[in-house]
Motif scaffolding. Structure first.
Motif, PDB file in Angstrom:
ATOM      1  N   VAL A  36       5.232   3.827 -12.180  1.00 47.55           N
ATOM      2  CA  VAL A  36       6.243   4.327 -11.538  1.00 47.55           C
ATOM      3  C   VAL A  36       7.604   4.299 -12.407  1.00 47.55           C
ATOM      4  O   VAL A  36       8.433   5.053 -12.387  1.00 47.55           O
ATOM      5  N   ASP A  89       3.941   1.228  -5.665  1.00 48.66           N
ATOM      6  CA  ASP A  89       2.369   1.412  -5.576  1.00 48.66           C
ATOM      7  C   ASP A  89       2.303   2.910  -5.953  1.00 48.66           C
ATOM      8  O   ASP A  89       1.127   3.464  -5.064  1.00 48.66           O
ATOM      9  N   LEU A  90       3.010   3.745  -6.549  1.00 48.10           N
ATOM     10  CA  LEU A  90       2.585   5.219  -6.434  1.00 48.10           C
ATOM     11  C   LEU A  90       1.745   5.323  -7.730  1.00 48.10           C
ATOM     12  O   LEU A  90       2.706   5.876  -8.697  1.00 48.10           O
ATOM     13  N   ALA A  93       2.342   8.731  -9.279  1.00 48.91           N
ATOM     14  CA  ALA A  93       3.584   9.432  -9.347  1.00 48.91           C
ATOM     15  C   ALA A  93       3.701  10.051 -10.924  1.00 48.91           C
ATOM     16  O   ALA A  93       3.152   9.299 -11.778  1.00 48.91           O
ATOM     17  N   GLY A 115       5.530   8.819   2.972  1.00 52.80           N
ATOM     18  CA  GLY A 115       4.280   8.294   2.650  1.00 52.80           C
ATOM     19  C   GLY A 115       3.253   8.435   3.715  1.00 52.80           C
ATOM     20  O   GLY A 115       3.591   9.153   4.876  1.00 52.80           O
ATOM     21  N   ASN A 121       8.057   6.413   0.871  1.00 52.05           N
ATOM     22  CA  ASN A 121       7.775   5.840  -0.417  1.00 52.05           C
ATOM     23  C   ASN A 121       8.888   6.099  -1.632  1.00 52.05           C
ATOM     24  O   ASN A 121       8.806   5.684  -2.510  1.00 52.05           O
ATOM     25  N   ARG A 160       1.782  13.386  -4.435  1.00 56.26           N
ATOM     26  CA  ARG A 160       1.715  12.256  -5.220  1.00 56.26           C
ATOM     27  C   ARG A 160       2.832  11.305  -4.888  1.00 56.26           C
ATOM     28  O   ARG A 160       2.607  10.066  -5.047  1.00 56.26           O
ATOM     29  N   LEU A 161       3.893  11.781  -4.191  1.00 61.60           N
ATOM     30  CA  LEU A 161       4.777  10.663  -3.657  1.00 61.60           C
ATOM     31  C   LEU A 161       4.259  10.173  -2.430  1.00 61.60           C
ATOM     32  O   LEU A 161       4.555   8.777  -2.027  1.00 61.60           O
ATOM     33  N   SER A 162       3.422  10.895  -1.987  1.00 63.89           N
ATOM     34  CA  SER A 162       3.010  10.401  -0.431  1.00 63.89           C
ATOM     35  C   SER A 162       1.712   9.320  -0.242  1.00 63.89           C
ATOM     36  O   SER A 162       1.457   8.702   0.460  1.00 63.89           O
ATOM     37  N   THR A 163       1.354   9.266  -1.724  1.00 65.97           N
ATOM     38  CA  THR A 163       0.160   8.594  -1.813  1.00 65.97           C
ATOM     39  C   THR A 163       0.338   6.954  -2.380  1.00 65.97           C
ATOM     40  O   THR A 163       0.226   6.701  -3.641  1.00 65.97           O
ATOM     41  N   ASP A 164       0.761   6.236  -1.527  1.00 65.38           N
ATOM     42  CA  ASP A 164       0.776   4.685  -1.943  1.00 65.38           C
ATOM     43  C   ASP A 164      -0.637   4.189  -1.978  1.00 65.38           C
ATOM     44  O   ASP A 164      -1.283   4.626  -0.992  1.00 65.38           O
ATOM     45  N   ASP A 170      -7.649   4.529  -0.810  1.00 60.41           N
ATOM     46  CA  ASP A 170      -6.628   5.161  -1.671  1.00 60.41           C
ATOM     47  C   ASP A 170      -6.936   4.976  -3.097  1.00 60.41           C
ATOM     48  O   ASP A 170      -6.358   5.950  -3.938  1.00 60.41           O
TER      49      ASP A 170
END
Lengths: 205, 205
Positions: A36, A89-90, A93, A115, A121, A160-164, A170
């Motif tokens: 990040v 936790d991205l 990113a 997220g 996120n 990409r930003l939605s995937t914490d 995950d």
């Protein structure tokens, strides 16, 4: 732009405990934080880690603030310049994804990157009265909170930003799409499990 | 652009069976198809439904092709004009998201919108030798297949396009971010369950 990156430095990522031991959770959490920070730096911004305990991070200042996440962020809001917040936790990113969040704020008072499952996120806040609350279905709450203070909202549509990275499933996304330290760390230890149903991960060897 | 929308017309969305009965699964599958068609039309494209059995869809032609998904799509590839493929269960699809997929293909031979867990939810194909295979970890396979025929690949970073609706937890995303028929259908029957852990859905009443 100044971008806060809140980081839980003590016993992070407990929901990964099913597949990672405590040391591994520490390692992957720090690798994701690195990713990040790098994404923010590569996009030309100024990331600042706000950690619950001391942590060493190259190329970014670290402030220790042991308040809960929302309180720690809100203590830094209210200024007259836009401020970014990106969760740590991205693991997917990239500079491009961070750019899209920042660009979205050009035409809005608050830009939000949702997220999965209702979380938030990323935010860029350019409104003195907006405050965050990351508890619960925070995406919906942040949109409502922005409207309540008369702030225009832009929503960033980014996988990409939605995937914490919170849960073992995950981690498969990190193996599939990650380009940074977390993906490298994980790729040494796990491989995709492409068996029945949705893809998962298996420990290598 | 011509955009194929493959549709499983018989007993669709079986993995939603835990929360929806067979008639409801039919209803929500058709509502999602409607949303995808509308997103394509609103973006100025020409969607065509390729269905496994007859289905009525307003404002879009329907062809029945009972071959497996990949074979049905591949039978329509190989031409000299770009062809889009968008899966039918993208309840979050918007014209803007479809535009981003199509725009990505302007500088590439193949544009890919990854789905969660390694799937492929959208493609624009502008290369005569590229063929699809939606089985398994198809995102990775499609990128490799493109490279194997010398096709440049662009990847579209979209949460809306990555969110295909297969499992009950995906329905929460529809309630949170959907703007079309599927969200309306679902909103009459379910509400968000904002209890512990990740958000889910509860039947209303």
């Amino acid at each position: 732009m100044r971008i806060l990156v809140p980081f839980e430095a003590v016993d992070p990522k407990t929901r990964l405990g099913e597949v990672l031991d405590a040391d591994e959770r520490d390692d992957v959490a720090r690798a994701m934080l690195r990713d990040v920070i790098d994404a923010c730096l590569d996009a030309g911004h100024d990331p600042e880690v706000v950690a619950t305990a001391p942590v060493e991070v190259a190329d970014a200042p670290v402030t220790v603030d042991d308040r809960p996440l929302s309180a720690a962020v809100n203590a830094r809001l209210g200024g007259t310049t836009p401020l970014g917040v990106v969760v740590a936790d991205l693991a997917l990113a990239t500079a491009g994804a961070v750019d899209r969040l920042v660009d979205a704020a050009a035409d809005a008072d608050v830009a939000v990157a949702p997220g999965r499952a209702g979380g938030t996120n990323g935010l860029v806040i350019d409104h003195r009265d907006f405050r965050v609350d990351f508890h619960g279905v925070s995406y919906r709450d942040h949109v409502a909170a922005a409207r309540a203070v008369g702030a225009d909202v832009a929503v960033v549509d980014s996988m990409r930003l939605s995937t914490d990275v919170d849960e073992p499933t995950d981690l498969a996304e990190v193996l599939l799409h990650g380009e940074g330290e977390a993906a490298a760390w994980l790729g040494k230890r796990f491989e995709l499990d492409t068996g029945e149903g949705r893809v998962g991960i298996d420990r290598v060897g």
